[in-house]
Design an enzyme around this catalytic site. Structure first.
Site, PDB file in Angstrom:
ATOM      1  N   LYS A 135       6.407  -7.823  -6.206  1.00 58.67           N
ATOM      2  CA  LYS A 135       5.778  -8.097  -4.970  1.00 58.67           C
ATOM      3  C   LYS A 135       4.113  -7.358  -4.935  1.00 58.67           C
ATOM      4  O   LYS A 135       3.252  -7.842  -4.677  1.00 58.67           O
ATOM      5  CB  LYS A 135       6.580  -7.855  -3.767  1.00 58.67           C
ATOM      6  N   ASN A 136       4.369  -6.026  -5.375  1.00 57.97           N
ATOM      7  CA  ASN A 136       2.926  -5.249  -5.290  1.00 57.97           C
ATOM      8  C   ASN A 136       2.110  -5.744  -6.154  1.00 57.97           C
ATOM      9  O   ASN A 136       0.897  -5.536  -5.956  1.00 57.97           O
ATOM     10  CB  ASN A 136       3.359  -3.949  -5.378  1.00 57.97           C
TER      11      ASN A 136
ATOM     12  N   CYS B 168       1.333   2.788  10.691  1.00 60.11           N
ATOM     13  CA  CYS B 168       2.703   2.377  10.173  1.00 60.11           C
ATOM     14  C   CYS B 168       3.592   3.373  10.245  1.00 60.11           C
ATOM     15  O   CYS B 168       3.306   4.439  10.936  1.00 60.11           O
ATOM     16  CB  CYS B 168       2.186   2.530   8.434  1.00 60.11           C
TER      17      CYS B 168
ATOM     18  N   ARG C 168      -1.868   6.184   7.357  1.00 65.50           N
ATOM     19  CA  ARG C 168      -2.107   5.578   6.206  1.00 65.50           C
ATOM     20  C   ARG C 168      -3.493   5.206   6.056  1.00 65.50           C
ATOM     21  O   ARG C 168      -3.759   4.276   6.144  1.00 65.50           O
ATOM     22  CB  ARG C 168      -1.101   4.403   5.815  1.00 65.50           C
TER      23      ARG C 168
ATOM     24  N   ASP D  27       8.789   4.538  -3.421  1.00 67.69           N
ATOM     25  CA  ASP D  27       9.509   3.401  -2.821  1.00 67.69           C
ATOM     26  C   ASP D  27      10.903   3.332  -2.920  1.00 67.69           C
ATOM     27  O   ASP D  27      11.682   2.441  -2.448  1.00 67.69           O
ATOM     28  CB  ASP D  27       8.645   2.058  -3.582  1.00 67.69           C
TER      29      ASP D  27
ATOM     30  N   ARG E 224      10.807  -8.845   3.391  1.00 65.80           N
ATOM     31  CA  ARG E 224       9.327  -8.539   2.590  1.00 65.80           C
ATOM     32  C   ARG E 224       9.452  -8.335   1.452  1.00 65.80           C
ATOM     33  O   ARG E 224       8.418  -8.565   0.627  1.00 65.80           O
ATOM     34  CB  ARG E 224       8.676  -7.501   3.486  1.00 65.80           C
TER      35      ARG E 224
HETATM   36  C1  UD1 Z   1       1.093   1.315  -2.588  1.00 64.52           C
HETATM   37  C2  UD1 Z   1       2.432   0.195  -2.449  1.00 64.52           C
HETATM   38  C3  UD1 Z   1       3.401   1.152  -1.660  1.00 64.52           C
HETATM   39  C4  UD1 Z   1       3.624   2.532  -2.179  1.00 64.52           C
HETATM   40  C5  UD1 Z   1       2.378   3.335  -2.593  1.00 64.52           C
HETATM   41  C6  UD1 Z   1       2.643   4.533  -3.439  1.00 64.52           C
HETATM   42  C7  UD1 Z   1       1.400  -1.776  -2.445  1.00 64.52           C
HETATM   43  C8  UD1 Z   1       1.020  -3.250  -1.587  1.00 64.52           C
HETATM   44  N1  UD1 Z   1       2.029  -0.895  -1.813  1.00 64.52           N
HETATM   45  O1  UD1 Z   1       0.559   1.227  -1.100  1.00 64.52           O
HETATM   46  O2  UD1 Z   1       4.526   0.135  -1.807  1.00 64.52           O
HETATM   47  O3  UD1 Z   1       4.448   3.154  -1.747  1.00 64.52           O
HETATM   48  O4  UD1 Z   1       1.332   2.518  -3.167  1.00 64.52           O
HETATM   49  O5  UD1 Z   1       3.040   4.245  -4.626  1.00 64.52           O
HETATM   50  O6  UD1 Z   1       1.344  -1.817  -3.639  1.00 64.52           O
HETATM   51  N2  UD1 Z   1      -4.450   7.352   0.795  1.00 64.52           N
HETATM   52  C9  UD1 Z   1      -5.618   8.273   1.361  1.00 64.52           C
HETATM   53  N3  UD1 Z   1      -6.569   7.383   1.458  1.00 64.52           N
HETATM   54  C10 UD1 Z   1      -6.598   5.788   0.857  1.00 64.52           C
HETATM   55  C11 UD1 Z   1      -5.700   5.374   0.512  1.00 64.52           C
HETATM   56  C12 UD1 Z   1      -4.375   6.289   0.289  1.00 64.52           C
HETATM   57  O7  UD1 Z   1      -5.419   9.353   1.689  1.00 64.52           O
HETATM   58  O8  UD1 Z   1      -7.816   5.377   1.018  1.00 64.52           O
HETATM   59  C13 UD1 Z   1      -3.104   8.243   0.304  1.00 64.52           C
HETATM   60  C14 UD1 Z   1      -2.031   7.465   1.260  1.00 64.52           C
HETATM   61  O9  UD1 Z   1      -1.981   8.192   2.621  1.00 64.52           O
HETATM   62  C15 UD1 Z   1      -0.574   8.218   0.213  1.00 64.52           C
HETATM   63  C16 UD1 Z   1      -1.461   8.167  -1.033  1.00 64.52           C
HETATM   64  O10 UD1 Z   1      -2.914   8.227  -0.959  1.00 64.52           O
HETATM   65  O11 UD1 Z   1      -0.496   9.532   0.633  1.00 64.52           O
HETATM   66  C17 UD1 Z   1      -1.056   7.136  -1.689  1.00 64.52           C
HETATM   67  O12 UD1 Z   1      -1.179   5.958  -1.203  1.00 64.52           O
HETATM   68  P1  UD1 Z   1      -1.608   4.621  -2.032  1.00 64.52           P
HETATM   69  O13 UD1 Z   1      -1.338   4.490  -3.509  1.00 64.52           O
HETATM   70  O14 UD1 Z   1      -2.895   3.949  -1.628  1.00 64.52           O
HETATM   71  O15 UD1 Z   1      -0.598   3.457  -1.365  1.00 64.52           O
HETATM   72  P2  UD1 Z   1      -0.739   2.043  -1.083  1.00 64.52           P
HETATM   73  O16 UD1 Z   1      -1.763   1.437  -2.179  1.00 64.52           O
HETATM   74  O17 UD1 Z   1      -0.912   1.883   0.515  1.00 64.52           O
END
Ligand code: UD1
Length: 423
Positions: A23-24, A117, A122, A307, A399
């Site tokens: 999915k991701n 969330c 997030r 995850d 999902r």
């Molecule tokens: C993706 C995955 C999700 C998984 C996560 C971590 C998808 C659609 N989702 O989520 O299933 O749990 O990776 O492996 O692929 N952060 C910031 N600022 C930002 C972005 C992120 O501080 O602009 C932080 C987040 O709060 C978190 C960390 O970075 O603590 C990692 O998040 P991130 O890898 O970005 O997660 P997602 O891409 O949202």
């Protein structure tokens, strides 16, 4: 809203399941289609609610989408409404991925802020700072991010202070069409990022450093429609393997890439299971094993994935002794604990570390799923709880797990879906 009814399994899970596309990975690849004019194709796409949500986002932009047999065709020739509305972005954060490709190709777009969330804040600050490093002007107004640029984006260097999958996706998508060279330092290296890189290369993107934390992108003026196959879902594979452990059974997952779940397999080995690895399959055998508690910390890839934190917690609750799980990615991703406790699990949370006092016998109860992976954890616990467990809000599970009940049935478990009209 649908519910699941989960009776305890009369015998341990035993069998083989085929793992669906990730999915991701699809969520990152679908917006890539926006970078070109024409029809892009993606194969091995799972039938999931999130794929429909991303299709709806692309349709609002003006794309036509059709698909069959796990293939998706995205026709971007009508893409001209450069906006992703709150109604969709709030239901799925990955909708925010359209920001990078839209501003890169059309020079402007308006995308809703994703909002909160269940696991706490997030942020999307890295997506925005990264796009600014590529020359985009960002303005946040009325809950929307407006991104613009004069002419093309300009290649630039961005260092991610922490590893972010989503921000890496957004910047990678944007950088492919920027003028000149972009360097993404400390980029995420999850397998889904490699899958996206391969897809972008199929579109004519010039990217070096695949699989490493430094991605170097030579921007091109235009890209052609893409074609590629989605990798297998490592989280789905890990979930079914947790099913083998929690029921002390044997599960073989096929059509997947063992290398993508090495950290998870190491955990199963440390617990005391037999793990057999093939070229595109893995078998975990927990039959007649004396399993032991462990300590696990979630980390960016190749570390143990956040995850699978909830499914692993349910699993460790079945093992006598004290186990620890620390989540370093999402410090608040523990809403499943309260529900696991309703089934009789003994879990204490201190900051971002949960102590699982395992081996307590569980009793079926009515519980509520708070997110996608929490739903899977509750089903797993339901399999070993005495009596029936009813899980509400399983739209979360829909999902991310294709044909979940059918796959559970193949392993010998009866997970029944109760539709409101039948309830
Ligand atoms: C993706 C995955 C999700 C998984 C996560 C971590 C998808 C659609 N989702 O989520 O299933 O749990 O990776 O492996 O692929 N952060 C910031 N600022 C930002 C972005 C992120 O501080 O602009 C932080 C987040 O709060 C978190 C960390 O970075 O603590 C990692 O998040 P991130 O890898 O970005 O997660 P997602 O891409 O949202």
């Amino acid at each position: 809203m649908d519910k699941f009814l989960v009776p305890a399994v009369p015998k341990p899970l035993d069998g083989e399941v085929e793992i669906a596309g990730a999915k991701n990975a699809v969520l990152a690849i679908m917006p890539a289609a926006l970078l070109a004019d024409g029809i892009s194709e993606i194969s091995n796409v799972p039938h999931l609610k999130d794929m429909k949500t991303m299709s709806d986002v692309l349709r609002i932009i003006g794309c036509r989408i059709d698909g069959e047999n796990h293939k998706l065709r995205i026709d971007t020739r009508g893409a001209n409404h450069l906006e992703a509305p709150y109604e969709l972005v709030k239901t799925m954060r990955a909708s925010f991925y359209v920001l990078g490709p839209l501003v890169a190709r059309f020079g402007r777009c308006r995308v809703s802020l994703p909002g909160g969330c269940a696991w706490g804040p997030r942020p999307i600050d890295l997506h925005l700072k990264g796009l600014e490093a590529l020359g985009a002007k960002i303005n946040i107004t009325h809950g929307y991010v407006e991104a613009t640029c004069e002419g093309r984006l300009k290649g630039g260097t961005f260092h991610f202070p922490i590893s972010s999958v989503g921000a890496t996706v957004n910047l990678l998508l944007a950088a492919t069409l920027a003028e000149g060279e972009s360097i993404l330092q400390n980029a995420a290296i999850e397998p889904e990022i490699d899958n996206l890189v391969d897809y972008l290369i199929s579109m004519g993107a010039k990217i070096q450093g695949r699989g490493t934390r430094t991605l170097i992108i030579q921007g091109v003026e235009s890209l052609t429609p893409g074609k590629g196959e989605t990798i297998a879902d490592r989280i789905e594979a890990g979930t079914f393997l947790c099913g083998a452990v929690i029921t002390r059974g044997r599960v073989k997952v096929t059509h997947m890439v063992p290398e993508h779940i090495m950290s998870v397999l190491n955990v199963f080995k440390e617990i005391g299971c037999d793990v057999t690895i093939g070229d595109s399959w893995v078998e975990v055998d927990a039959r007649n094993k004396s399993l032991k508690p462990i300590s696990v910390t979630t980390l960016p890839y190749p570390g143990f994935p956040t995850d699978l934190q909830a499914p692993l917690m349910a699993t460790l609750a079945s093992i006598e002794g004290n186990s620890l799980i620390q989540d370093t990615i999402y410090h608040d991703r523990f809403t499943h604990i309260a529900e696991l406790k309703r089934l009789g699990a003994d879990i204490q949370l201190n900051g971002n570390t949960a102590t699982i006092i395992g081996g307590k016998s569980l009793e079926g109860a009515d519980v509520m799923a708070s997110d996608l992976r929490a739903s899977a954890a509750l089903v797993l616990s339901g399999l070993i709880a005495e009596g029936e467990t009813t899980i509400s809000r399983i739209y979360h599970l829909d999902r991310g797990y294709e044909d979940f009940e059918a796959k559970m049935a193949k392993l010998g478990a009866t997970v029944s879906r109760i539709r409101p009209e039948l309830a």
